[in-house]
Write a protein that holds these residues in place. Structure first.
Motif, PDB file in Angstrom:
ATOM      1  N   GLU A  33       7.487   8.544  -4.735  1.00  0.00           N
ATOM      2  CA  GLU A  33       6.325   7.168  -4.213  1.00  0.00           C
ATOM      3  C   GLU A  33       4.975   8.065  -5.240  1.00  0.00           C
ATOM      4  OE1 GLU A  33       5.221   4.831  -2.812  1.00  0.00           O
ATOM      5  OE2 GLU A  33       3.332   5.752  -2.870  1.00  0.00           O
ATOM      6  N   ARG A 104       1.214  -2.526   8.945  1.00  0.00           N
ATOM      7  CA  ARG A 104       1.725  -1.863   8.027  1.00  0.00           C
ATOM      8  C   ARG A 104       1.796  -0.437   8.455  1.00  0.00           C
ATOM      9  NH1 ARG A 104       2.435  -3.150   2.604  1.00  0.00           N
ATOM     10  NH2 ARG A 104       2.903  -1.247   1.259  1.00  0.00           N
ATOM     11  N   PHE A 126       6.683   7.160 -11.476  1.00  0.00           N
ATOM     12  CA  PHE A 126       7.612   6.586 -12.361  1.00  0.00           C
ATOM     13  C   PHE A 126       7.134   6.424 -13.280  1.00  0.00           C
ATOM     14  CE2 PHE A 126      10.227   2.843 -14.514  1.00  0.00           C
ATOM     15  CZ  PHE A 126      11.332   3.011 -14.401  1.00  0.00           C
ATOM     16  N   ASP A 296       9.119  -7.183  -3.525  1.00  0.00           N
ATOM     17  CA  ASP A 296       8.548  -7.334  -4.170  1.00  0.00           C
ATOM     18  C   ASP A 296       9.125  -7.421  -5.701  1.00  0.00           C
ATOM     19  OD1 ASP A 296       6.355  -8.616  -2.324  1.00  0.00           O
ATOM     20  OD2 ASP A 296       5.057  -7.671  -2.866  1.00  0.00           O
ATOM     21  N   VAL A 309       7.311  -8.472   3.393  1.00  0.00           N
ATOM     22  CA  VAL A 309       7.691  -7.671   3.898  1.00  0.00           C
ATOM     23  C   VAL A 309       9.064  -7.857   4.331  1.00  0.00           C
ATOM     24  CG1 VAL A 309       6.188  -7.738   6.393  1.00  0.00           C
ATOM     25  CG2 VAL A 309       6.995  -5.617   5.251  1.00  0.00           C
TER      26      VAL A 309
HETATM   27  C1  FAD Z   1      -3.132 -10.095   1.079  1.00  0.00           C
HETATM   28  C2  FAD Z   1      -2.562 -10.032   1.594  1.00  0.00           C
HETATM   29  C3  FAD Z   1      -1.351  -9.928   2.936  1.00  0.00           C
HETATM   30  C4  FAD Z   1      -0.106 -10.268   2.503  1.00  0.00           C
HETATM   31  N1  FAD Z   1       0.093 -10.241   4.594  1.00  0.00           N
HETATM   32  C5  FAD Z   1       1.995 -10.898   3.732  1.00  0.00           C
HETATM   33  C6  FAD Z   1       2.038 -10.557   5.112  1.00  0.00           C
HETATM   34  O1  FAD Z   1       1.594 -11.582   6.206  1.00  0.00           O
HETATM   35  N2  FAD Z   1       3.487 -11.028   6.256  1.00  0.00           N
HETATM   36  C7  FAD Z   1       4.059 -10.377   5.285  1.00  0.00           C
HETATM   37  O2  FAD Z   1       5.491 -10.725   4.969  1.00  0.00           O
HETATM   38  N3  FAD Z   1       3.528  -9.911   3.896  1.00  0.00           N
HETATM   39  C8  FAD Z   1       2.618  -9.804   3.403  1.00  0.00           C
HETATM   40  N4  FAD Z   1       1.888  -9.396   2.349  1.00  0.00           N
HETATM   41  C9  FAD Z   1       3.407  -8.875   1.459  1.00  0.00           C
HETATM   42  C10 FAD Z   1       3.552  -7.824   2.037  1.00  0.00           C
HETATM   43  O3  FAD Z   1       2.433  -7.405   1.916  1.00  0.00           O
HETATM   44  C11 FAD Z   1       4.199  -7.062   0.553  1.00  0.00           C
HETATM   45  O4  FAD Z   1       5.526  -8.038   0.688  1.00  0.00           O
HETATM   46  C12 FAD Z   1       5.668  -6.060   0.445  1.00  0.00           C
HETATM   47  O5  FAD Z   1       4.403  -5.158   0.788  1.00  0.00           O
HETATM   48  C13 FAD Z   1       6.576  -5.662   0.101  1.00  0.00           C
HETATM   49  O6  FAD Z   1       6.644  -4.636   0.176  1.00  0.00           O
HETATM   50  P1  FAD Z   1       7.449  -3.440  -0.659  1.00  0.00           P
HETATM   51  O7  FAD Z   1       8.340  -2.232  -0.174  1.00  0.00           O
HETATM   52  O8  FAD Z   1       8.403  -3.950  -1.857  1.00  0.00           O
HETATM   53  O9  FAD Z   1       6.815  -2.494  -1.414  1.00  0.00           O
HETATM   54  P2  FAD Z   1       5.389  -2.707  -1.443  1.00  0.00           P
HETATM   55  O10 FAD Z   1       4.365  -2.888  -0.500  1.00  0.00           O
HETATM   56  O11 FAD Z   1       4.491  -3.020  -2.393  1.00  0.00           O
HETATM   57  O12 FAD Z   1       5.168  -1.027  -1.677  1.00  0.00           O
HETATM   58  C14 FAD Z   1       6.047  -0.694  -3.198  1.00  0.00           C
HETATM   59  C15 FAD Z   1       5.431   1.220  -2.766  1.00  0.00           C
HETATM   60  O13 FAD Z   1       5.524   1.182  -4.341  1.00  0.00           O
HETATM   61  C16 FAD Z   1       4.894   2.640  -5.095  1.00  0.00           C
HETATM   62  N5  FAD Z   1       5.020   2.828  -6.754  1.00  0.00           N
HETATM   63  C17 FAD Z   1       4.508   1.400  -7.742  1.00  0.00           C
HETATM   64  N6  FAD Z   1       4.238   1.974  -8.594  1.00  0.00           N
HETATM   65  C18 FAD Z   1       5.298   3.194  -8.300  1.00  0.00           C
HETATM   66  C19 FAD Z   1       5.938   4.034  -9.861  1.00  0.00           C
HETATM   67  N7  FAD Z   1       5.505   3.505 -11.083  1.00  0.00           N
HETATM   68  N8  FAD Z   1       6.539   5.049  -9.256  1.00  0.00           N
HETATM   69  C20 FAD Z   1       6.051   4.959  -7.858  1.00  0.00           C
HETATM   70  N9  FAD Z   1       6.265   4.747  -6.733  1.00  0.00           N
HETATM   71  C21 FAD Z   1       5.145   3.130  -6.706  1.00  0.00           C
HETATM   72  C22 FAD Z   1       3.626   2.073  -4.463  1.00  0.00           C
HETATM   73  O14 FAD Z   1       3.058   2.698  -4.275  1.00  0.00           O
HETATM   74  C23 FAD Z   1       4.227   1.141  -2.808  1.00  0.00           C
HETATM   75  O15 FAD Z   1       3.435   2.311  -1.689  1.00  0.00           O
HETATM   76  C24 FAD Z   1       1.012  -9.604   1.532  1.00  0.00           C
HETATM   77  C25 FAD Z   1       0.371  -9.128   0.681  1.00  0.00           C
HETATM   78  C26 FAD Z   1      -0.790  -9.498   0.261  1.00  0.00           C
HETATM   79  C27 FAD Z   1      -0.983  -9.070  -1.019  1.00  0.00           C
END
Ligand code: FAD
Length: 384
Positions: A33, A104, A126, A296, A309
């Motif tokens: 991370e 979260r 990364f 995502d 999420v």
């Molecule tokens: C305003 C808003 C409201 C939302 N509300 C909802 C909701 O109500 N319900 C819902 O289900 N979803 C909601 N979402 C969407 C939800 O937040 C995401 O879909 C979810 O967090 C995706 O999880 P993830 O683990 O794929 O990615 P993320 O949560 O984005 O985690 C990615 C991680 O990778 C890390 N990272 C990034 N690049 C690198 C790199 N190069 N090297 C190492 N680490 C890295 C980041 O620091 C982060 O910790 C919302 C999104 C937004 C923008």
């Protein structure tokens, strides 16, 4: 069980969930991370975790009871009004519903606390990777460290750096930008707004402008002031100081009901700007035997169906299951996972896009209210 080494890039909800499930299978798995341990806590925001997707991996990891003890079932309260304050739909949550809310940070802490500390590497961003002659992948981080894996999983979110190694696809700006405001300690400081908002979400829909409020577990209401804007127009708002920004929003929302304007008037100095992007619906990549994506990174969608999420956690569940069933054949596991993930995420991505369009219709409040009423009727029919 496989003795392969697995590297997960990104420690958001998707990456952490996958890491825990693979650790529980006895695999040699590591999470990298770029930020620090508190990354998810500081990002905040309440999320509803669905019983048929996001809750499945929690159950698999033995965390469902602990999740339910933290979750706010009353957070399912929902209210839909138009910009004049006319009420179209109101539901007070009763008993244990299927989509309880959790912050979260709390969700991620719950999962993170079960992962062996030596498996999570903070401050590892990364940078690059290449496939070696033996089929393994050498990953390079910006701190100049290098690690070698049999499988790399990109769970690094919307602006994934792993995704370009699988596909050359640009994100699409949805035409919607959010200004995220925060009303702190609402019960004590602003009891009138606390009473209006209740325990869950309030959606104020007014054509090309929205006000969305969501009570969080820490007592604040997170407010999304949403506009249909050209991508660059958000910069005009970013250039303003807090007072100027509030004044501009209030001017642009001057014909809105006074109860709804309280979400803006009462907000504090915590302000975030978000352009809402998505991947093409049905996005797929050329399959590779040693790299895949979850969350995502794989299927960014707008938040209008509250699925992001849930899909990230469900991907973790499907991928962990596919690996467990593959008897060490990771290529087969990835194929199996990717086909299932493409099908489930395409449906949710379409729903998110359809909802976005409904939210911004002139008659959005009425249309969304009917959508919720139909959903309730379907649930009641299923119960009978
Ligand atoms: C305003 C808003 C409201 C939302 N509300 C909802 C909701 O109500 N319900 C819902 O289900 N979803 C909601 N979402 C969407 C939800 O937040 C995401 O879909 C979810 O967090 C995706 O999880 P993830 O683990 O794929 O990615 P993320 O949560 O984005 O985690 C990615 C991680 O990778 C890390 N990272 C990034 N690049 C690198 C790199 N190069 N090297 C190492 N680490 C890295 C980041 O620091 C982060 O910790 C919302 C999104 C937004 C923008």
């Amino acid at each position: 069980m496989t003795n392969k080494r697995i590297g997960i890039i990104g420690g958001g909800p998707g990456g952490l969930m996958l890491g825990l499930l693979l650790q529980n299978q006895g695999l040699d798995v590591h999470i990298y991370e770029k930020a620090d341990r508190n990354v998810n806590r500081s990002r905040g925001g309440s999320l509803d975790i669905h019983h048929d997707t996001g809750q499945l991996p929690l159950a698999e990891a033995g965390l469902l009871d602990a999740f339910k003890a933290l979750a706010r079932f009353e957070g399912e309260d929902t209210k839909i009004v138009d910009k004049y304050g006319k009420l179209y739909f109101e539901e007070d949550a009763e008993g244990e519903g299927g989509r309880p809310e959790i912050d979260r940070g709390e969700l991620c802490d719950l999962i993170q606390n079960k992962i062996d500390a030596e498996r999570i590497h903070y401050g590892y961003e990364f940078n690059n990777m290449e496939t070696l002659d033996d089929g393994r992948v050498e990953v390079n981080f910006t701190n100049n460290e290098t690690e070698i894996f049999d499988l790399v999983v990109g769970s690094d979110g919307a602006f994934s750096k792993v995704r370009p190694f699988l596909a050359d696809t640009d994100l699409i700006y949805t035409g919607v930008s959010f200004i995220e405001l925060s009303v702190p300690d609402v019960q004590t400081k602003y009891p009138d707004l606390a009473e209006y908002n209740k325990n869950g979400k309030m959606m104020g829909l007014g054509g090309d402008q929205l006000i969305l409020g969501q009570l969080n577990g820490d007592g604040r209401i997170v407010v999304y002031v949403a506009y249909q804007l050209d991508r660059d127009q958000l910069d005009e708002y970013k250039a303003l100081n807090n007072e100027e920004l509030k004044a501009r929003i209030l001017e642009e929302y001057q014909d809105w009901d006074e109860d709804l304007l309280k979400y803006i008037r009462y907000s504090d100095e915590n302000i975030m700007f978000r352009r809402i992007y998505r991947l093409p619906i049905g996005f797929q990549w050329q399959h590779q035997q040693n790299i895949t994506l979850i969350g995502d990174a794989a299927h960014l969608m707008s938040p209008f169906a509250g699925e992001g999420v849930n899909m990230a956690m469900y991907d973790a569940y499907m991928l962990a299951q596919a690996i467990a069933a593959s008897d060490g054949n990771l290529d087969e596991a990835l194929n199996d996972y990717e086909q299932k993930m493409y099908a489930s995420s395409k449906e949710r991505a379409q729903e998110s896009q359809d909802n976005l369009e409904l939210f911004f219709r002139e008659d959005g409040a009425e249309v969304m209210a009917n959508f919720f009423i139909e959903g309730q009727e379907m649930l009641e029919e299923a119960d009978n």
